[in-house]
Design a protein around this motif. Sequence first.
Motif, PDB file in Angstrom:
ATOM      1  N   THR A  20       0.967  -1.004   0.106  1.00  0.00           N
ATOM      2  CA  THR A  20       0.068  -0.030   0.049  1.00  0.00           C
ATOM      3  C   THR A  20       0.787   0.970   0.120  1.00  0.00           C
ATOM      4  N   PHE A  21       0.720   2.206  -0.935  1.00  0.00           N
ATOM      5  CA  PHE A  21       1.279   3.320  -0.886  1.00  0.00           C
ATOM      6  C   PHE A  21       0.279   4.634  -0.418  1.00  0.00           C
ATOM      7  N   LEU A  22       0.731   5.547   0.509  1.00  0.00           N
ATOM      8  CA  LEU A  22       0.089   6.610   0.813  1.00  0.00           C
ATOM      9  C   LEU A  22       0.175   7.986  -0.155  1.00  0.00           C
ATOM     10  N   ASP A  23      -0.793   8.481  -0.437  1.00  0.00           N
ATOM     11  CA  ASP A  23      -0.733   9.438  -1.338  1.00  0.00           C
ATOM     12  C   ASP A  23      -1.953  10.841  -0.575  1.00  0.00           C
ATOM     13  N   HIS A  24      -1.678  11.772  -1.156  1.00  0.00           N
ATOM     14  CA  HIS A  24      -2.711  13.088  -0.855  1.00  0.00           C
ATOM     15  C   HIS A  24      -4.049  12.632  -1.163  1.00  0.00           C
ATOM     16  N   ALA A  65       2.094  11.327  -7.800  1.00  0.00           N
ATOM     17  CA  ALA A  65       3.915  11.297  -7.550  1.00  0.00           C
ATOM     18  C   ALA A  65       4.006   9.704  -7.424  1.00  0.00           C
ATOM     19  N   THR A  66       3.192   9.012  -6.550  1.00  0.00           N
ATOM     20  CA  THR A  66       3.618   7.434  -6.739  1.00  0.00           C
ATOM     21  C   THR A  66       3.460   6.978  -8.272  1.00  0.00           C
ATOM     22  N   HIS A  67       2.473   7.189  -8.954  1.00  0.00           N
ATOM     23  CA  HIS A  67       2.317   6.640 -10.200  1.00  0.00           C
ATOM     24  C   HIS A  67       3.521   6.949 -11.040  1.00  0.00           C
ATOM     25  N   SER A  68       3.969   8.155 -10.946  1.00  0.00           N
ATOM     26  CA  SER A  68       5.102   8.697 -11.817  1.00  0.00           C
ATOM     27  C   SER A  68       6.375   8.073 -11.546  1.00  0.00           C
ATOM     28  N   TYR A  69       6.631   7.975  -9.992  1.00  0.00           N
ATOM     29  CA  TYR A  69       7.858   7.338  -9.628  1.00  0.00           C
ATOM     30  C   TYR A  69       7.996   5.759 -10.038  1.00  0.00           C
ATOM     31  N   TYR A  76       8.648  -0.182 -12.019  1.00  0.00           N
ATOM     32  CA  TYR A  76       7.792  -1.037 -10.901  1.00  0.00           C
ATOM     33  C   TYR A  76       6.706  -1.782 -11.619  1.00  0.00           C
ATOM     34  N   LYS A  77       6.610  -3.236 -11.693  1.00  0.00           N
ATOM     35  CA  LYS A  77       5.743  -4.008 -12.157  1.00  0.00           C
ATOM     36  C   LYS A  77       4.623  -4.562 -11.152  1.00  0.00           C
ATOM     37  N   LYS A  78       4.910  -4.583  -9.839  1.00  0.00           N
ATOM     38  CA  LYS A  78       3.846  -5.062  -8.828  1.00  0.00           C
ATOM     39  C   LYS A  78       2.668  -4.354  -8.951  1.00  0.00           C
ATOM     40  N   LYS A  79       1.410  -5.171  -8.437  1.00  0.00           N
ATOM     41  CA  LYS A  79       0.460  -4.237  -8.189  1.00  0.00           C
ATOM     42  C   LYS A  79       0.446  -3.760  -6.885  1.00  0.00           C
ATOM     43  N   TYR A  80      -0.162  -2.459  -6.617  1.00  0.00           N
ATOM     44  CA  TYR A  80      -0.318  -1.799  -5.226  1.00  0.00           C
ATOM     45  C   TYR A  80      -1.669  -1.213  -5.318  1.00  0.00           C
TER      46      TYR A  80
END
Length: 276
Positions: A181-185, A191-195, A201-205
């Motif tokens: 799990t990635f935390l976003d605004h 930011a997460t998607h672009s990075y 990065y290939k894994k689902k999140y």
Amino acid sequence: MSFKLDDLQAFLEIHKLGSFTKAAKSLGVSQPALSLKVARLEEYLQAAILIRQSRSLSLTSSGEKLLVHAKQLLQMQEEFLANFDQYQTQLSGVIRIAGFSSIMRSMIIPKLAPFLRDNPKAKIEFSTHEMYELEDILKSNQTDFILTDYITNLSGAQCKQIAEEEYVIIESKKHKNDSNTFLDHGPYDNATHSYLKHIGYKKKYDRAFMGDVYSIIDGVAMGLGKAVMSKHMIEDDKRFNLIAHKKKYIRPVAMTYFEQSYYSPLHLEVEKILLK
């Protein structure tokens, strides 16, 4: 014939407060008197400047042009009169800066704080917003500068890079979290998607939304997930493991403002400080 300065001031107050009722109360005049001031401006321009809707006001294209002119004219008058104050040794006035949360508190306010301490008559109004909102805020004259993490391309505007941010992944040292799990605004924070796209990065999140950058940092510290974060904000924070990819991801920090025929000394000084 020329504009009356109090008519322009009334127009600016209506735009600022978004209401004839609130503007009339602020200026200490009746609503009919305020309407008369607007009518004089419209008669002089031979064009409507405001669109009155049931619960809101908006500017016409003529109103947008008048707004820029009125702000410059009143600012020039204020500075002219200040020249006759024999004790005036400091810059004065108000500048509004709108930006995104990760840069405002950690970089912009510290940069400008010494200047504000030395010039108490100068005021800077800081505000933070989601990235996708900033261009519209500038175009609607709600701010003088915007700060973005990309180079803008607005017609009639100046865009200058003032810094850059390197991004990394952070996770809690204390709380192990096996979920991806990635935390976003919020849903529009890219930011997460672009990075992750940048590093392949290939894994689902999954995503969870925290509202602002400091809530993201606290959420990661509490083990609620990982986050893509500006490195300068957390590199000395012992609560986190930093995961930096060999393929660095760097975004610019850009300052944008509309071109004008006249820039106040305060505007020029703020710009100079931000460019250092």
